[in-house]
Design an enzyme around this catalytic site. Structure first.
Site, short mmCIF file in Angstrom:
data_model
loop_
_atom_site.label_atom_id
_atom_site.label_comp_id
_atom_site.label_asym_id
_atom_site.label_seq_id
_atom_site.Cartn_x
_atom_site.Cartn_y
_atom_site.Cartn_z
N ARG A 1 35.77 55.36 46.03
CA ARG A 1 36.62 55.48 44.83
C ARG A 1 36.89 56.95 44.52
O ARG A 1 36.15 57.82 44.97
CB ARG A 1 35.94 54.80 43.64
CG ARG A 1 35.85 53.32 43.89
CD ARG A 1 35.33 52.58 42.70
NE ARG A 1 35.41 51.16 42.98
CZ ARG A 1 35.59 50.22 42.08
NH1 ARG A 1 35.68 50.53 40.81
NH2 ARG A 1 35.65 48.96 42.42
N ASP B 1 32.40 42.59 37.42
CA ASP B 1 33.72 42.99 37.91
C ASP B 1 34.77 42.96 36.80
O ASP B 1 34.69 42.14 35.89
CB ASP B 1 34.11 42.00 39.03
CG ASP B 1 35.32 42.48 39.80
OD1 ASP B 1 35.61 43.69 39.79
OD2 ASP B 1 35.99 41.62 40.40
N SER C 1 28.26 49.49 44.82
CA SER C 1 28.09 49.03 46.20
C SER C 1 28.13 50.21 47.17
O SER C 1 28.57 51.32 46.81
CB SER C 1 29.18 48.03 46.56
OG SER C 1 30.40 48.70 46.79
N ASN D 1 31.55 51.54 47.15
CA ASN D 1 32.14 52.14 45.95
C ASN D 1 32.26 53.67 46.02
O ASN D 1 32.99 54.27 45.23
CB ASN D 1 31.36 51.75 44.69
CG ASN D 1 31.59 50.32 44.25
OD1 ASN D 1 30.72 49.69 43.64
ND2 ASN D 1 32.75 49.76 44.55
N ARG E 1 30.55 35.46 38.75
CA ARG E 1 31.52 36.54 38.96
C ARG E 1 32.59 36.45 37.89
O ARG E 1 33.43 35.55 37.91
CB ARG E 1 32.16 36.46 40.35
CG ARG E 1 33.14 37.62 40.55
CD ARG E 1 33.43 37.95 41.98
NE ARG E 1 34.09 39.25 42.03
CZ ARG E 1 34.14 40.05 43.07
NH1 ARG E 1 33.57 39.70 44.19
NH2 ARG E 1 34.76 41.20 43.01
C1 FPP Z 1 33.55 46.66 39.23
O1 FPP Z 1 34.71 46.65 38.42
C2 FPP Z 1 32.51 47.42 38.55
C3 FPP Z 1 31.87 48.50 39.09
C4 FPP Z 1 32.15 49.03 40.44
C5 FPP Z 1 30.86 49.22 38.30
C6 FPP Z 1 29.90 48.37 37.53
C7 FPP Z 1 29.15 49.26 36.66
C8 FPP Z 1 28.90 49.06 35.36
C9 FPP Z 1 29.24 47.82 34.63
C10 FPP Z 1 28.22 50.16 34.65
C11 FPP Z 1 26.92 49.78 34.04
C12 FPP Z 1 25.77 49.72 34.91
C13 FPP Z 1 24.59 50.29 34.61
C14 FPP Z 1 23.42 49.99 35.48
C15 FPP Z 1 24.42 51.21 33.48
P1 FPP Z 1 36.03 47.32 39.00
O2 FPP Z 1 36.02 48.76 38.64
O3 FPP Z 1 36.15 47.06 40.46
O4 FPP Z 1 37.14 46.57 38.20
P2 FPP Z 1 38.60 46.18 38.73
O5 FPP Z 1 38.39 45.15 39.81
O6 FPP Z 1 39.23 45.59 37.51
O7 FPP Z 1 39.25 47.42 39.22
#
Ligand code: FPP
Length: 247
Positions: free
Chosen positions: A78, A27, A72, A75, A195
């Site tokens: 978004r 995250d 998820s 997601n 986390r």
């Molecule tokens: C949450 O941060 C992150 C995600 C929804 C995407 C996670 C994906 C990756 C790290 C890409 C790599 C994965 C692979 C398998 C290549 P957020 O966007 O919710 O952050 P925020 O809470 O700061 O908005």
């Protein structure tokens, strides 16, 4: 190699009670990008780099199962361009994993509903699973289109179908049976879930499996997460007194 800032030796590793199964809620990508005035997708690109590094590190230090939360079931809500950027990242990682990581001893598995993805991405996911199946090293579960409530509903439906068809009776329904109908069937429950980004939420991740999991919340955004942060989480974990409801 960074283990508490020192050179890693077998003695130091054996001083720790290492978790068999680590879960990571990756995250903070969006906030990382925002802080730099960049689009959110730049945060995901950097997050993908961190994911590669931390995965390799976990495998090197002897973690047996690593589950990362990459996308998820929620997601999809978004903005279209952010979802599109994430799909591109998944595609390039999966293509690279087949050709570049073939010498790694990591077994790649996907947990979640693959049907939500394009046929091209689905094929890449299946190819990654097939070409790593016979490896003997760490199992990497990549949670994609994963939601734990959805996973539990699927398990309940599959048990209900077996009861209806006379294959199971009420007495056969045990905690073990439910565990065996989840995506993680046959794997140990996570010992530790990390986390980053300072949020105190489980966000629909491994709800059933985390009944006795130790949680470590870290004040680092995922793209800034380093091997030394993993070391720190492992150190905190190794000092926890796990009682599983006993005394
Ligand atoms: C949450 O941060 C992150 C995600 C929804 C995407 C996670 C994906 C990756 C790290 C890409 C790599 C994965 C692979 C398998 C290549 P957020 O966007 O919710 O952050 P925020 O809470 O700061 O908005």
């Amino acid at each position: 190699m960074a283990l508490f800032g020192k050179t890693k030796t077998d003695a130091e590793i054996s001083d720790l009670i290492l978790p068999r199964h680590v879960g990571i809620i990756m995250d903070g990508n969006g906030r990382w990008a925002k802080k730099r005035g960049l689009p959110r997708k730049a945060g995901h690109t950097e997050g993908a780099r961190t994911f590669r590094k931390i995965t390799r590190y976990c495998s090197e230090i002897g973690i047996q199962y690593l589950t990362v939360y990459a996308f998820s079931t929620e997601n999809w809500r978004r903005p279209e361009d952010e979802v599109g950027a994430l799909m591109k990242l998944f595609k390039s990682y999966l293509e690279e994993a087949i050709s570049d990581f073939k010498d790694d001893d990591i077994v790649v598995r996907f947990i979640g509903d693959k049907n939500g993805f394009s046929p091209e991405l689905r094929a890449l996911m299946e190819e990654n699973e097939a070409c790593s199946r016979d490896r003997t090293g760490m199992v990497l579960n990549i949670a994609m289109n994963y939601g734990s409530r959805d996973e539990i509903v699927r398990a309940v439906k599959s048990i209900a179908a077996d009861v209806r068809d006379g294959k199971l009776s009420d007495a056969d329904i045990t905690e073990r049976l439910v565990s065996d109908r989840l995506y993680t069937a046959g794997q140990p429950d996570p010992d530790l879930i990390i986390r980053p980004s300072g949020e105190y939420r489980i966000s629909n991740f491994m709800l059933w499996q985390s009944a006795y999991t130790e949680f470590v919340i870290m004040n680092k955004l995922w793209p800034d997460f380093r091997k030394s942060d993993l070391d720190e989480a492992l150190r905190i974990y190794s000092q926890r007194n796990r009682r599983y409801g006993g005394v």
